[in-house]
Design a protein around this motif. Structure first.
Motif, PDB file in Angstrom:
ATOM      1  N   ALA A 115       0.831  -1.213   0.000  1.00 21.42           N
ATOM      2  CA  ALA A 115       0.000   0.000   0.000  1.00 21.42           C
ATOM      3  C   ALA A 115       0.863   1.259   0.000  1.00 21.42           C
ATOM      4  N   GLU A 119       2.152   1.965  -3.441  1.00 17.52           N
ATOM      5  CA  GLU A 119       1.114   2.542  -4.295  1.00 17.52           C
ATOM      6  C   GLU A 119       0.899   4.022  -3.991  1.00 17.52           C
ATOM      7  N   ILE A 120       0.988   4.375  -2.722  1.00 18.57           N
ATOM      8  CA  ILE A 120       0.742   5.757  -2.312  1.00 18.57           C
ATOM      9  C   ILE A 120       1.915   6.668  -2.683  1.00 18.57           C
ATOM     10  N   LEU A 130      -0.659   6.066   5.416  1.00 24.25           N
ATOM     11  CA  LEU A 130      -1.842   5.341   4.956  1.00 24.25           C
ATOM     12  C   LEU A 130      -3.116   6.084   5.354  1.00 24.25           C
ATOM     13  N   GLU A 131      -3.100   6.637   6.556  1.00 26.58           N
ATOM     14  CA  GLU A 131      -4.292   7.367   7.021  1.00 26.58           C
ATOM     15  C   GLU A 131      -4.539   8.607   6.168  1.00 26.58           C
ATOM     16  N   ALA A 180      -3.800   9.028   3.151  1.00 33.21           N
ATOM     17  CA  ALA A 180      -4.249   8.625   1.818  1.00 33.21           C
ATOM     18  C   ALA A 180      -5.606   7.924   1.851  1.00 33.21           C
ATOM     19  N   ARG A 199      -6.249   5.030   3.252  1.00 31.34           N
ATOM     20  CA  ARG A 199      -6.048   3.592   3.027  1.00 31.34           C
ATOM     21  C   ARG A 199      -5.868   2.800   4.317  1.00 31.34           C
ATOM     22  N   GLU A 238      -8.600   0.070   5.239  1.00 35.90           N
ATOM     23  CA  GLU A 238      -8.522  -1.049   4.290  1.00 35.90           C
ATOM     24  C   GLU A 238      -7.352  -1.972   4.608  1.00 35.90           C
ATOM     25  N   VAL A 239      -6.192  -1.388   4.837  1.00 35.88           N
ATOM     26  CA  VAL A 239      -5.001  -2.190   5.140  1.00 35.88           C
ATOM     27  C   VAL A 239      -5.177  -2.912   6.463  1.00 35.88           C
ATOM     28  N   ARG A 262      -7.368  -5.908   6.024  1.00 32.43           N
ATOM     29  CA  ARG A 262      -6.689  -6.997   5.305  1.00 32.43           C
ATOM     30  C   ARG A 262      -5.743  -7.756   6.221  1.00 32.43           C
TER      31      ARG A 262
END
Length: 257
Positions: free
Chosen positions: A149, A152-153, A216-217, A219, A221, A224-225, A228
């Protein structure tokens, strides 16, 4: 052992997980009373304290100020000195260490070749260097979800760029300094009350989590991460009682001249 602060968050739960590996590492080193042992990336002092209890003169090298304080507070009357340093910059004289140990720490260096050049500099001609590195498996699978992730970001190739689990790759770093490498694969069990507890204590509040999860926060995401990771833990490593049991394999490598 990297450019972020290992003293942030809570490293202590992970240190407790790694104590069995620290015992294996110290036992394999065959430490003798009076030898000078250098623990590189000492964390909370698992390896340093065990080595000192064998009668060694120990130097714990740790870049995080908070963790240096933790080691100093638990050292008591042991022959244990705590210093600020990294694998690439060890504040010790040439050929001053009988044994150099690193328990899942050198693997975070941004420059493996420079780190091993520094370890070789500090090692006496008769010294041995022992370290532990993770083998591909459960931990790399969980961390891989987060790293994918982040890639990707950010568009950057984040994560380790060196194959630390490969003995041939390690030998390639040590052979130029006159060392021969041998190794064996071992395993340790990581236990947590639940998948949620594992996320909170081994990921969210771990220094690596403190450094990376905000990205991640930002973005959008993170949830979701998190889901998972929790799903993977619950489906693959959670027993009927709800307790999490992960078996993590690692390489214990020994290098001698």
């Amino acid at each position: 052992m990297s450019d972020f602060d290992w003293g942030k968050g809570s490293y202590e739960p992970t240190a407790a997980d790694l104590l069995p590996a620290a015992r294996e590492l110290v036992a394999a080193a065959n430490i003798q009373p009076g030898e000078h042992v250098v623990d590189v990336g000492a964390g909370t002092g698992n390896v340093a304290l065990l080595a000192a209890d064998l009668g060694a003169r120990v130097t714990a090298v740790e870049p995080a100020a908070r963790l240096r304080e933790v080691i100093a507070e638990t050292a008591l009357d042991r022959d244990l000195t705590v210093v600020d340093g990294t694998a690439e910059s060890i504040p010790l004289a040439d050929a001053s260490a009988d044994v150099i140990l690193s328990n899942f720490a050198v693997i975070f260096t941004p420059d493996p070749a420079a780190a091993f050049t520094e370890l070789a500099r500090v090692a006496k001609p008769t010294a041995r260097i022992l370290l532990t590195t993770w083998q591909p498996g459960v931990l790399s699978q969980l961390v891989g979800v987060i790293l994918a992730a982040l890639r990707e970001i950010t568009g950057r190739n984040v994560g380790p760029q060196f194959t630390w689990h490969d003995p041939n790759a390690l030998a390639g770093l040590l052979t130029p300094h006159g060392f021969e490498l041998s190794g064996k694969t071992l395993a340790l069990d990581v236990v947590a009350p639940s998948a949620e507890a594992y996320w909170e204590t081994r990921i969210a509040t771990h220094p690596l989590g403190i450094a990376t999860l905000p990205l991640l926060e930002q973005a959008g995401r993170l949830e979701e991460v998190r889901n998972r990771v929790l799903t993977t833990i619950e489906e693959d490593w959670t027993i009927p009682t709800g307790e999490v049991r992960l078996k993590a394999h690692y390489l214990l490598a020994t290098a001698v001249r």
